[in-house]
Structures are given as structure tokens and as C-alpha cells.
Design an enzyme around this catalytic site. Structure first.
Site, mmCIF file in Angstrom:
data_model
loop_
_atom_site.group_PDB
_atom_site.id
_atom_site.type_symbol
_atom_site.label_atom_id
_atom_site.label_comp_id
_atom_site.label_asym_id
_atom_site.label_seq_id
_atom_site.Cartn_x
_atom_site.Cartn_y
_atom_site.Cartn_z
ATOM 1 C CG ASN A 10 16.463 42.484 37.888
ATOM 2 O OD1 ASN A 10 15.142 43.322 38.237
ATOM 3 N ND2 ASN A 10 17.466 43.729 37.814
ATOM 4 C CD1 TRP A 11 12.670 39.781 32.768
ATOM 5 C CD2 TRP A 11 11.055 41.083 31.597
ATOM 6 N NE1 TRP A 11 12.305 39.471 32.231
ATOM 7 C CE2 TRP A 11 11.503 39.954 31.074
ATOM 8 C CE3 TRP A 11 9.958 41.634 30.993
ATOM 9 C CZ2 TRP A 11 9.679 38.790 30.478
ATOM 10 C CZ3 TRP A 11 8.912 41.172 30.044
ATOM 11 C CH2 TRP A 11 9.227 39.565 29.632
ATOM 12 C CE LYS A 12 19.791 44.391 35.055
ATOM 13 N NZ LYS A 12 20.397 44.475 35.259
ATOM 14 C CG HIS A 97 19.723 45.657 41.091
ATOM 15 N ND1 HIS A 97 20.482 46.316 40.809
ATOM 16 C CD2 HIS A 97 19.682 44.688 40.759
ATOM 17 C CE1 HIS A 97 21.151 45.955 38.968
ATOM 18 N NE2 HIS A 97 20.366 44.289 39.523
ATOM 19 C CD GLU A 99 21.677 47.757 37.212
ATOM 20 O OE1 GLU A 99 19.804 47.884 36.754
ATOM 21 O OE2 GLU A 99 21.903 46.775 36.273
ATOM 22 C CD GLU A 166 22.525 41.046 41.047
ATOM 23 O OE1 GLU A 166 22.094 40.320 40.043
ATOM 24 O OE2 GLU A 166 22.288 42.593 40.972
ATOM 25 N N GLY A 172 25.685 43.621 33.666
ATOM 26 C CA GLY A 172 25.505 43.962 32.057
ATOM 27 C C GLY A 172 27.111 44.213 31.812
ATOM 28 C CB SER A 212 27.369 38.896 33.262
ATOM 29 O OG SER A 212 28.089 40.234 32.935
ATOM 30 N N GLY A 233 19.489 39.413 34.657
ATOM 31 C CA GLY A 233 19.129 40.345 34.206
ATOM 32 C C GLY A 233 19.284 40.203 32.477
ATOM 33 N N GLY A 234 20.278 41.015 31.725
ATOM 34 C CA GLY A 234 19.672 40.847 30.485
ATOM 35 C C GLY A 234 19.868 39.147 29.796
HETATM 36 C C1 PEP Z 1 21.376 41.885 37.470
HETATM 37 O O1 PEP Z 1 20.380 43.275 36.780
HETATM 38 O O2 PEP Z 1 20.941 41.417 38.028
HETATM 39 C C2 PEP Z 1 21.732 41.596 36.869
HETATM 40 C C3 PEP Z 1 22.681 40.828 36.902
HETATM 41 O O3 PEP Z 1 22.858 42.110 35.205
HETATM 42 P P1 PEP Z 1 23.478 40.830 33.634
HETATM 43 O O4 PEP Z 1 22.685 39.960 33.720
HETATM 44 O O5 PEP Z 1 22.323 41.586 33.161
HETATM 45 O O6 PEP Z 1 24.422 41.603 34.282
#
Ligand code: PEP
Length: 250
Positions: A10-12, A97, A99, A166, A172, A212, A233-234
Site C-alpha cells: 500500500n503506497w498510500k 483502511h 486512515e 491492521e 507506521g 509495521s 505500507g512503508g
Molecule cells: C498500511 O498502510 O496498511 C500499513 C500497514 O502501513 P505500515 O506497514 O507502514 O505500518
């Protein structure tokens, strides 16, 4: 029942056209051995979908979007329908999600409608659920996630939908739940999915862990019972880290 692991990036709200070579590099590193063991998809921002499609197709990667509108078309300025995402080559879409639940006040009912819209358009929804830190500290994590599953999954959903657990406090932050907590939640989620959909569908549905995940913890997290992959994500922004995570399945 074997479920093919899915690792979704997920590049957000990250990535300009200049980032497309990262996806190219992911495709190059997605060799036959890894392909045998796991499905990999990238979910870039909507602005990159059409361009990324060519690159993901070449590299054998799947393509997903990060959100969709409920309506198929019409007077909804700024929104993008599931049909439009399908049209530019996406086959998955993330819905619910945390966010989006937080920033856009999306409710379980909104997430349910978006998941149904995705299915209508022929996309596979990746439906996100997860508790906040306060909810976990109050001993409420299972109840919260159970309620989100009950209200966010369309009751007639097919077995190819994906659910992502999640924990909001792990996204993050570099924090992750214990392996025991992940095992407990994923077993519980499968039970609740079965209660919602019935017919043994839950045994075929992939439940991803997200929060994470990085190359250094992926192997431990991906090998927990009932964890069928990761929503990343990251660590999905570079080919090195994303393939590093997926390599937990080598
Ligand atoms: C996400 O955006 O779904 C996520 C899990 O982010 P991260 O891996 O950066 O915690």
C-alpha cells in the site's frame, strides 16, 4: 485447505511517475521460486494506476487501488469508481483502511458499500479491520474487530475477498502485536468471517496481517497460524524492502 499467500503493498499518498522503476525492480526480483509461493500486488495512488499497469503486467505482479467510490459513475466530483479502477487494470482495491476511516470518517456501512461496489465491478476488495490502542488497552480488541467484520463484509461476499487485520496502533509506528496476539486475533477473525458468510468460505479467505511489517519481522509474522500474507505500507515503497518482506515465503 491451502491458501496462496498474498503480499500487498500500500503506497498510500506516495509516489510520482519517477517511482515507477521501483515497481519494475519488484517485478524483476519476483522470480519463479517466489511466484510459486506467494502472490504479490502493488497498490499505488490512483494517479499512477494506468502507467503502473504496464509495469506490473510485465513483472507478473498484481495491481490494486487504495479506495473506491460506491456509485459506478455520475455527479461525484473527485471520486473514482470501482469500474474506473477495473478499466485501468486494477484487480484489487483496499477498502476501509484505518486512515480512510479516520481521515474521511468512513463507517463500517461505508466500507460495506465500497466492498460491494468493488465486487460489482469485478474487483477483489481487501477489507481492513483493526482496533485502536485504547480499544486494545481496554481489552476490547476482539469485540471491536468482530463487530467490524460483521458490519463491513457483504453477507453474500465470495470466498476470493481478502480481509486485512491492521491494528491501528501498529500502522507506521514500528510497533507490532506479539505473535500470540496476532494468532489469537486471526483465529478469531476466521471464526467471525465464517459466522458472517457461512458455507466454509472462511477457510478459503485470506486474512492478511498489516502494521509495521518489514523484512526483519516478516518471517515471524507470516508464519503465525491463520496469517495468509501481509498488507505492507512503508516497506512497500522500495523493491528491496518489499521483496525482503515477501521473501518470508521463500
Ligand atoms: C498500511 O498502510 O496498511 C500499513 C500497514 O502501513 P505500515 O506497514 O507502514 O505500518
Amino acid at each position: 485447505m491451502t491458501r496462496r499467500p498474498l503480499v500487498a503493498g500500500n503506497w498510500k499518498m506516495n509516489g510520482l511517475c519517477a517511482a515507477l522503476p521501483e515497481i519494475e525492480a519488484m517485478g524483476a526480483a519476483y522470480d519463479d521460486a517466489l511466484r510459486d509461493r506467494a502472490e504479490l500486488i502493488v497498490c499505488p495512488p490512483a494517479t499512477l494506476l494506468a502507467l503502473a499497469c504496464e509495469v506490473t503486467t510485465r513483472g507478473g505482479l498484481g495491481l490494486g487501488a487504495q479506495d473506491c467510490a460506491v456509485a459506478p459513475r455520475g455527479a461525484h466530483t473527485g471520486d473514482i469508481s470501482a469500474e474506473m479502477l477495473k478499466d485501468v487494470g486494477a484487480s484489487y482495491v483496499i477498502v476501509g483502511h484505518s486512515e480512510r476511516r479516520a481521515d474521511h470518517r468512513e463507517t463500517d456501512a461505508d466500507v460495506h458499500a465500497k466492498a460491494a461496489a468493488a465486487l460489482r465491478a469485478g474487483l477483489t476488495p481487501i477489507i481492513c479491520v483493526g482496533e485502536t490502542r485504547a480499544e486494545r488497552d481496554a481489552g476490547d480488541a476482539l469485540r471491536v474487530v468482530g463487530a467490524q467484520i460483521e458490519s463491513s463484509l457483504p453477507s453474500s461476499a465470495p470466498a476470493h475477498i481478502v480481509v486485512a487485520y491492521e491494528p491501528v496502533w501498529a500502522i507506521g509506528t514500528g510497533l507490532t502485536p506479539t505473535v500470540g496476539d496476532v494468532a489469537e486475533m486471526h483465529a478469531f477473525a476466521r471464526e467471525r468471517i465464517e459466522a458472517r458468510l457461512g458455507g466454509g468460505k472462511s477457510l478459503r479467505i485470506r486474512i492478511l496481517y498489516g502494521g509495521s511489517v518489514k523484512p526483519s519481522n516478516a518471517r515471524e509474522l507470516m508464519h503465525v497460524a491463520n496469517v495468509d500474507g501481509a498488507l505492507v505500507g512503508g516497506a512497500s515503497l522500495t523493491a528491496t524492502d518489499f521483496i525482503g518482506v515477501a521473501s518470508a515465503y521463500r
